[in-house]
Design a protein around this motif. Structure first.
Motif, PDB file in Angstrom:
ATOM      1  N   ILE A  26       0.845  -1.201   0.000  1.00 13.00           N
ATOM      2  CA  ILE A  26       0.000   0.000   0.000  1.00 13.00           C
ATOM      3  C   ILE A  26       0.880   1.252   0.000  1.00 13.00           C
ATOM      4  O   ILE A  26       0.650   2.200  -0.756  1.00 13.00           O
ATOM      5  N   ASN A  27       1.928   1.227   0.826  1.00  8.73           N
ATOM      6  CA  ASN A  27       2.863   2.355   0.868  1.00  8.73           C
ATOM      7  C   ASN A  27       3.643   2.462  -0.438  1.00  8.73           C
ATOM      8  O   ASN A  27       3.916   3.565  -0.924  1.00  8.73           O
ATOM      9  N   HIS A  28       3.992   1.307  -1.006  1.00 10.17           N
ATOM     10  CA  HIS A  28       4.730   1.290  -2.276  1.00 10.17           C
ATOM     11  C   HIS A  28       3.960   2.004  -3.378  1.00 10.17           C
ATOM     12  O   HIS A  28       4.538   2.747  -4.177  1.00 10.17           O
ATOM     13  N   TYR A  29       2.646   1.817  -3.409  1.00  8.58           N
ATOM     14  CA  TYR A  29       1.819   2.435  -4.440  1.00  8.58           C
ATOM     15  C   TYR A  29       1.305   3.818  -4.028  1.00  8.58           C
ATOM     16  O   TYR A  29       0.567   4.455  -4.782  1.00  8.58           O
ATOM     17  N   GLY A  30       1.685   4.280  -2.837  1.00 12.69           N
ATOM     18  CA  GLY A  30       1.304   5.608  -2.398  1.00 12.69           C
ATOM     19  C   GLY A  30      -0.182   5.775  -2.165  1.00 12.69           C
ATOM     20  O   GLY A  30      -0.737   6.863  -2.373  1.00 12.69           O
ATOM     21  N   LEU A  31      -0.847   4.716  -1.712  1.00 15.83           N
ATOM     22  CA  LEU A  31      -2.295   4.758  -1.508  1.00 15.83           C
ATOM     23  C   LEU A  31      -2.633   5.222  -0.098  1.00 15.83           C
ATOM     24  O   LEU A  31      -1.867   5.001   0.853  1.00 15.83           O
ATOM     25  N   SER A  32      -3.803   5.841   0.023  1.00 11.67           N
ATOM     26  CA  SER A  32      -4.283   6.312   1.318  1.00 11.67           C
ATOM     27  C   SER A  32      -5.499   5.485   1.724  1.00 11.67           C
ATOM     28  O   SER A  32      -6.594   5.670   1.193  1.00 11.67           O
ATOM     29  N   LEU A  33      -5.293   4.546   2.649  1.00 16.21           N
ATOM     30  CA  LEU A  33      -6.375   3.686   3.124  1.00 16.21           C
ATOM     31  C   LEU A  33      -6.397   3.692   4.647  1.00 16.21           C
ATOM     32  O   LEU A  33      -5.359   3.491   5.284  1.00 16.21           O
ATOM     33  N   ALA A  34      -7.575   3.926   5.208  1.00 18.82           N
ATOM     34  CA  ALA A  34      -7.735   3.849   6.658  1.00 18.82           C
ATOM     35  C   ALA A  34      -7.788   2.380   7.085  1.00 18.82           C
ATOM     36  O   ALA A  34      -7.654   1.464   6.276  1.00 18.82           O
ATOM     37  N   ARG A  35      -8.011   2.169   8.383  1.00 14.83           N
ATOM     38  CA  ARG A  35      -7.959   0.812   8.913  1.00 14.83           C
ATOM     39  C   ARG A  35      -9.005  -0.106   8.290  1.00 14.83           C
ATOM     40  O   ARG A  35      -8.705  -1.237   7.894  1.00 14.83           O
ATOM     41  N   ASP A  36     -10.263   0.358   8.197  1.00 15.95           N
ATOM     42  CA  ASP A  36     -11.337  -0.508   7.714  1.00 15.95           C
ATOM     43  C   ASP A  36     -11.097  -1.005   6.285  1.00 15.95           C
ATOM     44  O   ASP A  36     -11.228  -2.205   6.034  1.00 15.95           O
ATOM     45  N   PRO A  56      -5.445   7.686  -7.250  1.00 17.11           N
ATOM     46  CA  PRO A  56      -4.032   7.827  -6.896  1.00 17.11           C
ATOM     47  C   PRO A  56      -3.757   8.787  -5.746  1.00 17.11           C
ATOM     48  O   PRO A  56      -2.740   8.658  -5.066  1.00 17.11           O
ATOM     49  N   ASN A  57      -4.662   9.737  -5.514  1.00 22.96           N
ATOM     50  CA  ASN A  57      -4.375  10.779  -4.526  1.00 22.96           C
ATOM     51  C   ASN A  57      -5.358  10.834  -3.359  1.00 22.96           C
ATOM     52  O   ASN A  57      -4.993  11.250  -2.261  1.00 22.96           O
ATOM     53  N   ASP A  58      -6.602  10.437  -3.591  1.00 19.30           N
ATOM     54  CA  ASP A  58      -7.637  10.592  -2.569  1.00 19.30           C
ATOM     55  C   ASP A  58      -7.713   9.382  -1.646  1.00 19.30           C
ATOM     56  O   ASP A  58      -7.433   8.252  -2.058  1.00 19.30           O
ATOM     57  N   PRO A  59      -8.128   9.586  -0.389  1.00 26.17           N
ATOM     58  CA  PRO A  59      -8.356   8.455   0.522  1.00 26.17           C
ATOM     59  C   PRO A  59      -9.419   7.511  -0.036  1.00 26.17           C
ATOM     60  O   PRO A  59     -10.369   7.942  -0.693  1.00 26.17           O
ATOM     61  N   ILE A  60      -9.250   6.219   0.248  1.00 23.85           N
ATOM     62  CA  ILE A  60     -10.143   5.200  -0.295  1.00 23.85           C
ATOM     63  C   ILE A  60     -10.948   4.591   0.852  1.00 23.85           C
ATOM     64  O   ILE A  60     -10.384   4.143   1.849  1.00 23.85           O
TER      65      ILE A  60
END
Length: 343
Positions: A153-163, A191-195
């Motif tokens: 997830i960090n490698h692809y620069g994604l923004s994901l919360a715990r759920d 690519p930029n927004d939280p998912i």
């Protein structure tokens, strides 16, 4: 020297004489090979020779390639695939001989399935291991898979919360290739927004494996029409029964632990976290827990085991039996149908 895939890139300067990449996880094997080839190219290994231990293969071919001069005056990679991870008597002797003939212009890569413990104690393995690195490519599980997933997830620069992270964990544990493909898709779509979890459902709703989870959710919620419809759809799409059973067993195991805790008058607060159940999914389990008794869950587990046994012993995908099992998530149907055994 044993080196795990995530550490491999730090152990390749200088390149060893040989590298052993063995394991049953295709993503880890391919990533390890790619890292090795990339570093070898940086160090001047440009020519590649592919060999496979198959019918007609001669170990003298490997010896000749080891001794031959490169056609392009560059250093060479010889990659040998051992489909059974067993070089045999001749192969064992040849590999030990080559390890006594240092050749800085050749990198030997051996690939194959997972090695048994006794194979890592063999003479051929020890001789190669002494001159190189051994990369066991075993699929991570549990907390190890969670760390792998967080790193990707960090490698692809994604923004994901715990759920949503927990949702991805539930969807893809045990399948690194599918997980990585899903993350690549998310990088393209957001690519930029939280998912959020809702976005994940939207992104993956057309994938068969996600539909498997939709099926078990419908069962847990006692949505019988929806469950039967999804089951019929999965069958028509050719989704393998083992995937569906895997998902069902996982949910029933969770239900069993939760119901047992309730019967023992224990709080579920700690179990929600331990079982990786995020807030959005708690009502689904609460619904099933309020409806089903412990005996119902045990009967469902027994029924799922019978379907699995029929599949493993007779090769029969019992879709009718699975449809019957789905009905038993309703206690009213359970009272009337649980005693019926389908052949």
């Amino acid at each position: 020297m044993r080196v795990y895939p995530d550490q491999l890139s730090r152990q390749l300067a200088p390149l060893p004489q040989c590298c052993l990449i063995f394991g049953d996880d295709p993503w880890l094997c391919e990533q390890s090979r790619a890292a090795l080839h990339a570093e070898a190219k940086r160090q001047g290994f440009e020519e590649k020779i592919q060999l496979t231990q198959e019918t007609g293969f001669s170990w003298n071919d490997l010896y000749e390639q080891w001794q031959a001069m490169s056609l392009f005056s560059s250093r060479r990679i010889i990659e040998l695939t051992l489909p059974q991870a067993k070089p045999g008597t001749d192969g064992s002797a040849m590999l030990q001989t080559l390890m006594q003939m240092d050749n800085p212009d050749v990198l030997l890569i051996l690939t194959g399935p997972k090695l048994a413990a006794e194979q890592t104690k063999s003479k051929w393995f020890k001789s190669l291991d002494a001159k190189g690195v051994y990369v066991p490519c075993t699929t991570p599980e549990g907390s190890q898979f969670q760390r792998w997933l967080d790193n990707r997830i960090n490698h692809y620069g994604l923004s994901l919360a715990r759920d949503p992270r927990e949702m991805l964990f539930a969807l893809y544990e045990g399948n690194l290739l599918a997980a990585d493909q899903a993350l690549q898709l998310l990088q393209l779509l957001s690519p930029n927004d939280p998912i959020s979890c809702e976005q994940l459902e939207q992104y993956f709703e057309d994938q068969s494996r996600f539909s498997v989870f939709q099926l078990t959710d419908a069962m847990l919620n006692n949505q019988q029409d929806k469950a039967q419809h999804i089951l019929s759809q999965l069958k028509s799409e050719g989704v393998a029964m083992p995937i569906i059973l895997w998902s069902l067993f996982k949910e029933l195991a969770v239900l069993l632990q939760l119901k047992t805790a309730l019967n023992n008058r224990e709080s579920l607060q700690g179990l929600w976290s331990k079982l990786r159940i995020w807030d959005k999914r708690k009502p689904i389990y609460q619904n099933a827990l309020n409806r089903l008794e412990l005996a119902h869950i045990e009967t469902l587990l027994a029924g799922a085991s019978a379907i699995e046994l029929k599949l493993k012993q007779q090769g029969i995908e019992d879709w009718t039996g699975f449809s019957h099992l789905s009905l038993l998530f309703d206690p009213r149907a359970h009272a009337k149908l649980a005693h019926i055994v389908l052949d």
